[in-house]
Design an enzyme around this catalytic site. Structure first.
Site, short mmCIF file in Angstrom:
data_model
loop_
_atom_site.label_atom_id
_atom_site.label_comp_id
_atom_site.label_asym_id
_atom_site.label_seq_id
_atom_site.Cartn_x
_atom_site.Cartn_y
_atom_site.Cartn_z
N ARG A 55 -44.39 -51.14 -77.42
CA ARG A 55 -44.39 -52.00 -76.17
C ARG A 55 -45.76 -52.96 -76.56
O ARG A 55 -45.57 -54.14 -76.24
CB ARG A 55 -45.13 -51.09 -74.89
CG ARG A 55 -43.71 -50.30 -74.26
CD ARG A 55 -44.32 -49.53 -73.07
NE ARG A 55 -45.05 -48.34 -73.36
CZ ARG A 55 -44.40 -47.33 -73.17
NH1 ARG A 55 -43.00 -47.23 -73.09
NH2 ARG A 55 -44.99 -46.07 -73.40
N ASP B 210 -32.22 -50.64 -64.75
CA ASP B 210 -32.07 -49.18 -64.82
C ASP B 210 -30.99 -48.41 -63.83
O ASP B 210 -30.82 -49.26 -62.76
CB ASP B 210 -33.41 -48.39 -64.83
CG ASP B 210 -33.25 -47.08 -65.66
OD1 ASP B 210 -34.09 -47.03 -66.83
OD2 ASP B 210 -32.99 -46.04 -64.97
N SER B 211 -30.56 -47.30 -64.17
CA SER B 211 -29.73 -46.77 -62.95
C SER B 211 -30.32 -45.54 -62.18
O SER B 211 -29.76 -44.87 -61.22
CB SER B 211 -28.45 -46.01 -63.66
OG SER B 211 -28.86 -45.00 -64.72
N ASP C 249 -33.19 -49.92 -74.78
CA ASP C 249 -33.56 -48.48 -75.08
C ASP C 249 -33.14 -47.53 -74.33
O ASP C 249 -33.54 -46.87 -73.49
CB ASP C 249 -35.38 -48.47 -74.78
CG ASP C 249 -35.89 -47.36 -75.11
OD1 ASP C 249 -35.53 -46.48 -76.01
OD2 ASP C 249 -37.03 -46.95 -74.51
N CYS D 14 -32.53 -43.16 -79.70
CA CYS D 14 -33.60 -42.01 -79.82
C CYS D 14 -32.64 -40.76 -80.24
O CYS D 14 -32.92 -39.79 -79.96
CB CYS D 14 -34.29 -41.76 -78.75
SG CYS D 14 -33.44 -41.66 -76.99
N1 SAH Z 1 -37.86 -47.88 -72.28
C1 SAH Z 1 -38.46 -46.81 -71.37
C2 SAH Z 1 -37.60 -45.78 -71.48
C3 SAH Z 1 -36.27 -45.64 -71.29
S1 SAH Z 1 -35.40 -44.25 -71.22
C4 SAH Z 1 -39.75 -46.70 -71.55
O1 SAH Z 1 -40.31 -47.58 -72.37
O2 SAH Z 1 -40.51 -46.03 -70.63
C5 SAH Z 1 -33.66 -44.32 -70.91
C6 SAH Z 1 -33.44 -44.87 -69.31
O3 SAH Z 1 -32.14 -45.28 -69.30
C7 SAH Z 1 -33.69 -43.92 -68.27
O4 SAH Z 1 -34.63 -44.44 -67.41
C8 SAH Z 1 -32.36 -43.82 -67.75
O5 SAH Z 1 -32.65 -43.64 -66.22
C9 SAH Z 1 -31.94 -44.95 -67.93
N2 SAH Z 1 -30.37 -45.04 -67.92
C10 SAH Z 1 -29.48 -44.05 -68.61
N3 SAH Z 1 -28.06 -44.58 -68.40
C11 SAH Z 1 -28.06 -45.72 -67.97
C12 SAH Z 1 -27.06 -46.72 -67.50
N4 SAH Z 1 -25.78 -46.40 -67.82
N5 SAH Z 1 -27.41 -47.89 -67.23
C13 SAH Z 1 -28.58 -48.14 -66.91
N6 SAH Z 1 -29.80 -47.26 -67.04
C14 SAH Z 1 -29.42 -46.26 -67.36
#
Ligand code: SAH
Length: 393
Positions: free
Chosen positions: A206, A247-248, A297, A337
């Site tokens: 970040r 995000d979802s 991510d 990840c």
């Molecule tokens: N970059 C973030 C962490 C991401 S974790 C940070 O720095 O804190 C992965 C995220 O993807 C989760 O919040 C989850 O809700 C979201 N997610 C999972 N599948 C998804 C999709 N198909 N579309 C959008 N978001 C999704």
């Protein structure tokens, strides 16, 4: 003391100090869940002290490779102290710190995060479950924390024959916490947040984004899989004019919005969208949009190597779409990840995606988890987070 005797030739990984013994490597011997066992080679030679787990494929997790070491309360205390000493030396730029990172800290199956005055712990192996009370005492006394919340609700517990368990294990406090990370503040709920509460592993990435946004004069940023908007806050701190978090999860987006306000940024610079990333990227391409920086991510697409092929397609797809939306000279931060997708394979997938999108670029950095999430040399499986920073030509 119960003895686990390995099949001839199966001693090699323990001799390299890899901490796992698979069920198929054992010739004979059994014990109760979490009980300390002496693991021996086929010729009776001592290999390790470990915790037995009757229902897991990872049948023993090694505590120690030193025959003279006793696995007792004092041992747990030494291991915790060693892990804390490492974090003291690393001095992460945050009061949200991964204090114990499982196998990498010689405590297989234990994850502990500190969020300001509160600890969040996950016991995910039969061994750590058995030592749970003692470990909780040690954690409280050595950190001086106000309270310890248990987040033993990971799916891997089922593989160890353990039920899910959450709640205050020591002390009691509000589950809502604010941490200071680099130049910004972020909040989380230890009871509701993902995993043990928050993605501390991305902390330094970040900061890297904030730096690049400033240095490259990036204006429009798309943060995909934003969770609670950590990368979005970083982009705003770096000076981005417009940031979109996708995000979802509606609660995560709610918190992303709150984070923008908490850090004093004009809310009109940020938009939080509840959408499926893949569909959103496609719609944006259709609409002819473009972004100066994109963060990808996603959640773990491949928990193990067995899922790697399907995961590879999913990674390639979103990366191809992101490349298409990236303006010339734009920056892509792309992560995986998945333990089942190694850094080399990930590189190949992303390169394939760029080629399919018809764009070229330069890899300006290879990214990984912050150093308070260490990988030990003997345990490459611990290396899960990998990323690339790519500048489009
Ligand atoms: N970059 C973030 C962490 C991401 S974790 C940070 O720095 O804190 C992965 C995220 O993807 C989760 O919040 C989850 O809700 C979201 N997610 C999972 N599948 C998804 C999709 N198909 N579309 C959008 N978001 C999704």
């Amino acid at each position: 003391m119960k003895i686990i005797r390995l099949l001839d030739g199966k001693e090699r990984s323990l001799l390299r100090r890899h901490p796992w013994v698979f069920a198929g490597s054992i010739e004979r011997g059994k014990a109760d869940p979490g009980e300390t066992v002496r693991v021996e080679a086929a010729d009776g030679r001592f290999l390790a002290w470990g915790a037995f787990s009757p229902s897991s494929q990872i049948r023993v997790r090694a505590w120690s490779f030193d025959e003279a070491e006793r696995i007792d309360h004092a041992f747990m205390k030494r291991r915790v102290a060693r892990a804390l000493a490492l974090r003291e030396r690393l001095a992460p730029a945050s009061d949200g710190v991964r204090l114990i990172h499982g196998e990498a800290d010689g405590l297989p199956g234990l994850i502990v995060d500190r969020y300001g005055p509160i600890l969040s712990a996950q016991f995910s192996s039969a061994g750590t479950e058995r030592w749970r009370e003692g470990l909780a005492d040690v954690l409280m006394s050595t950190t001086g924390a106000q309270a310890l919340y248990e987040r033993s609700d990971s799916g891997v517990r089922a593989l160890e024959g353990l039920e899910s368990r959450t709640g205050w294990l020591r002390g009691e406090a509000g589950t809502e916490v604010t941490i200071r990370e680099h130049d910004w503040r972020l909040t989380l709920d230890v009871a509701e947040g993902h995993k043990t509460g928050f993605y501390l592993d991305q902390r330094d990435n970040r900061a890297a984004l904030a730096r690049w946004v400033r240095q490259l004069g990036i204006r429009r940023v798309l943060n995909c899989y934003s969770y609670t908007g950590g990368f979005s806050v970083a982009a705003l701190a770096g000076g981005a004019e417009q940031v979109i978090s996708v995000d979802s999860s509606a609660p995560a987006l709610e918190r992303a919005r709150a984070h923008v306000a908490l850090n004093g940024f004009d809310p009109t610079r940020h938009e939080a969208l509840d959408a499926d990333v893949n569909a959103y990227l496609r719609a944006q391409i259709q609409a002819g949009a473009s972004f100066d920086a994109i963060v990808l991510d996603p959640p773990k697409f491949a928990p193990t190597a067995a899922h790697a092929e399907r995961a590879a397609r999913a990674y390639k797809d979103i990366n191809r779409l992101a490349f298409k939306l990236l303006s010339p000279g734009g920056l892509l931060l792309t992560f995986s990840c998945s333990g089942g997708v190694g850094a080399e394979l990930f590189h190949k997938i992303v390169a394939g995606a760029a080629s399919d999108a018809g764009v070229d670029g330069a890899i300006i950095a290879r990214l990984e988890g912050a150093p308070d999430h260490p990988t030990t040399m003997a345990f490459p499986e611990g290396e899960y987070l990998k990323g690339l920073a790519i500048l489009r030509s």
